[in-house]
Design a protein around this motif. Sequence first.
Motif, PDB file in Angstrom:
ATOM      1  N   CYS A 117       0.093   3.742   9.219  1.00 56.94           N
ATOM      2  CA  CYS A 117       0.766   4.915   9.037  1.00 56.94           C
ATOM      3  C   CYS A 117      -0.012   5.953  10.147  1.00 56.94           C
ATOM      4  CB  CYS A 117       0.720   5.680   8.015  1.00 56.94           C
ATOM      5  SG  CYS A 117       1.366   7.296   7.817  1.00 56.94           S
ATOM      6  N   GLN A 172       4.754   3.399   0.974  1.00 52.43           N
ATOM      7  CA  GLN A 172       5.274   2.042   1.113  1.00 52.43           C
ATOM      8  C   GLN A 172       6.464   1.779   1.275  1.00 52.43           C
ATOM      9  OE1 GLN A 172       2.463  -0.110  -1.797  1.00 52.43           O
ATOM     10  NE2 GLN A 172       1.655   2.188  -1.782  1.00 52.43           N
ATOM     11  N   ASP A 193       1.555   5.706  -6.153  1.00 54.64           N
ATOM     12  CA  ASP A 193       0.137   5.052  -5.675  1.00 54.64           C
ATOM     13  C   ASP A 193      -0.869   5.761  -5.669  1.00 54.64           C
ATOM     14  OD1 ASP A 193      -0.523   2.416  -4.201  1.00 54.64           O
ATOM     15  OD2 ASP A 193      -1.210   3.995  -3.074  1.00 54.64           O
ATOM     16  N   ARG A 231       5.364   4.982  10.771  1.00 60.98           N
ATOM     17  CA  ARG A 231       4.948   3.985  10.184  1.00 60.98           C
ATOM     18  C   ARG A 231       5.128   2.736  10.904  1.00 60.98           C
ATOM     19  NH1 ARG A 231       2.278   1.491   5.680  1.00 60.98           N
ATOM     20  NH2 ARG A 231       2.265   3.050   4.433  1.00 60.98           N
ATOM     21  N   GLU A 288       8.227  -1.921   0.790  1.00 58.59           N
ATOM     22  CA  GLU A 288       8.113  -2.530  -0.513  1.00 58.59           C
ATOM     23  C   GLU A 288       9.086  -1.900  -1.388  1.00 58.59           C
ATOM     24  OE1 GLU A 288       5.688  -1.434   1.529  1.00 58.59           O
ATOM     25  OE2 GLU A 288       4.421  -2.975   1.560  1.00 58.59           O
ATOM     26  N   SER A 292       4.864   4.184  -6.322  1.00 60.69           N
ATOM     27  CA  SER A 292       4.136   2.969  -6.343  1.00 60.69           C
ATOM     28  C   SER A 292       5.318   1.988  -6.474  1.00 60.69           C
ATOM     29  CB  SER A 292       3.367   2.719  -7.569  1.00 60.69           C
ATOM     30  OG  SER A 292       3.226   1.656  -7.834  1.00 60.69           O
ATOM     31  N   ASP A 316      -1.703   6.371  -1.501  1.00 57.10           N
ATOM     32  CA  ASP A 316      -0.768   7.078  -0.400  1.00 57.10           C
ATOM     33  C   ASP A 316      -0.195   8.399  -1.493  1.00 57.10           C
ATOM     34  OD1 ASP A 316       1.469   6.024  -1.608  1.00 57.10           O
ATOM     35  OD2 ASP A 316       1.187   4.237  -0.505  1.00 57.10           O
TER      36      ASP A 316
END
Length: 391
Positions: free
Chosen positions: A313, A171, A122, A198, A174, A129, A125
């Motif tokens: 986060c 993430q 990503d 997170r 996800e 991704s 971050d």
Amino acid sequence: MQVNDLPLQVVELIRQAIGEPPAALHEPSFGEAELDNLRSCIETTFVSSVGPFVTEFEDRVEEYCGAPFAVAVSSGTAALHVALLIAGVKPGDEVLVQALGFIATANAISYCGAIPHFVDIDVDDLGISPVALRDHLERVTVHRGGVTVNRVTGRPITAVVPMHTFGHVGQIDEILAVASEYNLVVIEDAAEAIGSRRNGQHAGTFAGLGVLSFNGNKTITTGGGGMLLLSEATAAQRARHLTTTARVAHRWHFDHDQVGFNYRMPNINAAIGCGQMQRLDSIVDLKRRLHERYAAVFSGVPEFHLLHEPEGCRSNYWLQTLILQESQMHLREQLLEATNTAGFHTRPAWKLLSDQTPYVAAPRADVAVARRKSQQIVNLPSSPTLVQRTL
Ligand SMILES: *Cc1c(COP(=O)(O)O)cnc(C)c1O
């Protein structure tokens, strides 16, 4: 500012943030408790694989992270190796891992006889991704009897190892969703992320199988060491068994029921870890304040920005990260030269794993974001003690 002044300007800004050089990239910080515990190891002679500090350290980490089980081992790399074995990764499997990362993660996959398969990160971050991951899996895999198979190599893809880069939790929800669509086991490489959460949940506890490192340059250290975080008792038992030469418990007989490993953390390392756990919150606090210092002096310089914690986060800010604009990427080498010459230890991001000699032939997705980011990143001096110096 003139473009070619940038490296010297960065030296000046670092000086404004943390004071005069020298400053290491990341130094450990110790207190009395570590010394007392070490003295007790020597006095009792329990310096090795038996002793009370190992269990105490595991208990402290379990409680701090909210992990049902924690198993202490001799390094983060060993923890990754055992986690992959417990996840059921077999020789000939492919395991997805981000291209921008530390070699240990890819090596641990190789130790299992499996093949790392590199995916992109990503842009914000720097973790896997989830969008690129799903796109890639959709394009290159077929489902065969509940197994995801790489249609190019014909090999099963059985696991994915997301990494929480520089301590920022990626993430993960996800990624877990994509993994469950494709029947992949998830192992979180939270080696850099002790103290990071997170939505209040600690890094390494989302997937049921996660790994921490206590190497000398991490947020807290045991000299060398690592930890598996696990959600299931049977998995924790297997981890304990595999990391202690797979010896069947008996008062004197040596009966080993499979090929195990000598990966158990020695008591002397756990002794340091117990002391460090008492300081962890204050260390993270100092590192977060250090981030604010850098943010204050670096804001408003258009040539680069500082990496901030992703939304939701709360990061340990393991390594402070400066990201050059793409138009300034060509200055990175000069910037590293100027800062290191001035006595501020900075370093670039890792060379992409997919470009490292052992992995040049490994399967990969398009890793354009990882490639670009790896050329934009400069890590700054990040020791917690830096904010305590007088400027
Ligand atoms: C440090 C690190 C490791 C390896 O940990 P060791 O304790 O040094 O073996 C693995 N993965 C990542 C992302 C790391 O930063």
